[in-house]
Enzyme design. Sequence first.
Site, PDB file in Angstrom:
ATOM      1  N   TYR A 145       7.713  36.805  90.809  1.00 17.17           N
ATOM      2  CA  TYR A 145       6.285  36.531  90.918  1.00 17.17           C
ATOM      3  C   TYR A 145       6.108  35.049  91.221  1.00 17.17           C
ATOM      4  CZ  TYR A 145       1.368  35.927  89.590  1.00 17.17           C
ATOM      5  OH  TYR A 145       0.030  35.624  89.575  1.00 17.17           O
ATOM      6  N   ASP A 240      11.221  28.346  92.648  1.00 16.14           N
ATOM      7  CA  ASP A 240       9.992  28.419  91.869  1.00 16.14           C
ATOM      8  C   ASP A 240      10.388  28.322  90.394  1.00 16.14           C
ATOM      9  OD1 ASP A 240       7.732  28.982  90.473  1.00 16.14           O
ATOM     10  OD2 ASP A 240       7.241  30.835  91.545  1.00 16.14           O
ATOM     11  N   LYS A 268       3.160  25.475  84.108  1.00 17.70           N
ATOM     12  CA  LYS A 268       3.324  25.868  82.704  1.00 17.70           C
ATOM     13  C   LYS A 268       3.692  24.705  81.760  1.00 17.70           C
ATOM     14  CE  LYS A 268       3.340  30.699  83.629  1.00 17.70           C
ATOM     15  NZ  LYS A 268       3.861  31.412  84.782  1.00 17.70           N
TER      16      LYS A 268
END
Length: 428
Positions: A145, A240, A268
């Site tokens: 994702y 990523d 994050k």
Amino acid sequence: MPSGPISTKLFELAKNHIPGGVNSPVRAFRNVGGDPFFVRRAKGCRIWDVDGREMIDFVGTWGPAILGHAPVPVIEAIHSAAKEGVSFGIPNPYEVEMARTICEWVPSIEKVRMVSSGTEATMSAIRLARGFTRRHRLVKFDGCYHGHSDSLLVAAGSGALTHGHPDSAGVPPAFAELTTVLPFNDEAALEEFFDRQGHETAALIVEPYPANAGLILPKPGFLQKLRDITAKHGVILIFDEVMTGFRLAKGGVQEIEGIKPDLTCLGKVIGGGLPVGAFGGRADIMDHLAPLGPVYQAGTLSGNPVALAAGLAQLRELERQNGYAALEDLGRMMEDAVLGILRSKGLNYRWYRRGSMFCLFFTEKEVGNLQDAKTSDLAAFRRFFHHCLDNGVYFAPSQFETGFISMAHTEADMTRTAEIAAAALAAL
Ligand SMILES: *Cc1c(COP(=O)(O)O)cnc(C)c1O
């Protein structure tokens, strides 16, 4: 146990004005059934819902809360930054300090630009890779994702090498066609693709430890293979590390595995719980961004002083407390408990962990890609989840998510969690 009366009432009200009652779909508990609880307060490794129920939390706001919730140094940094103004829209000193820190901690990053979410980071990195290479095709892996931008909401077709098709209504097939989706950990599929289409491919984007389909680990040599094959074909390799960056090591998975991507996406943990993302990498590529180069990218709130003060305070505190070693100890403690419980119950469920990230797949099949993860017994997971929640332990409300341990979890919290998890597995 259903959610408490105040949560139930809030959810009813929310559904009148917010689609599905939530601002991000996984919060709606569709994968486990039942209604979500609403949180009133979070501190350390605990959250309290609006009905006063206390839970030990292993979601950690989906990764950012690596020190635990509301850590004092982060809260103080937010206060003192906010007193000087919450947004300027013109350069501020925190941006320089954050960029310097990122470049120091992640050596493959020579230059970096701040954004406000992980989605923005990956979207911008892809545009940059396309602008730099003057090619259009993008390769990603099934089960990874990368946020919700159009090029990335693409699912694999039936065969390994089919072109992608939209994974969401509203994504034009013409966009999705430019994205190829390959199975993770499959070197043969990778080689076949690059032989055919490597020359027209701008970028390959990968979560080096895929953590959005449960936790999946690369086979030995797979990440090196990605590095070699992209270099050979002039394709930009994008790691990523929105989830893994600053979570597993100062330099992320690339430090642990000794691989140097061309571009890296962060998010994050880097924001200390505030909306922050970043993308960076080789200076020759990054200098293609406006105002130096032809690739446009911008943001009203990018480099926001309050958000960066929070993120910097979190990173400094992690360093000060020697966080990664402490998190590895806590992770090992949990692992020993889980493996002991599985053994004693005669269960062969698959457990994966790196540092403070973990996933128990409710399947006996080794999990190396999304197809394997899908063999999990979702009904059993659902019962396990609700048993734990009813007894005050909150794991992510989906089998296809990673769990997070924070610096605020103590040995006593781990022991209590192990008792509850053991009872939950016994009750399956
Ligand atoms: C969470 C996540 C994103 C998206 O970040 P947002 O801040 O939710 O937009 C992208 N990539 C990975 C690997 C993620 O875990």
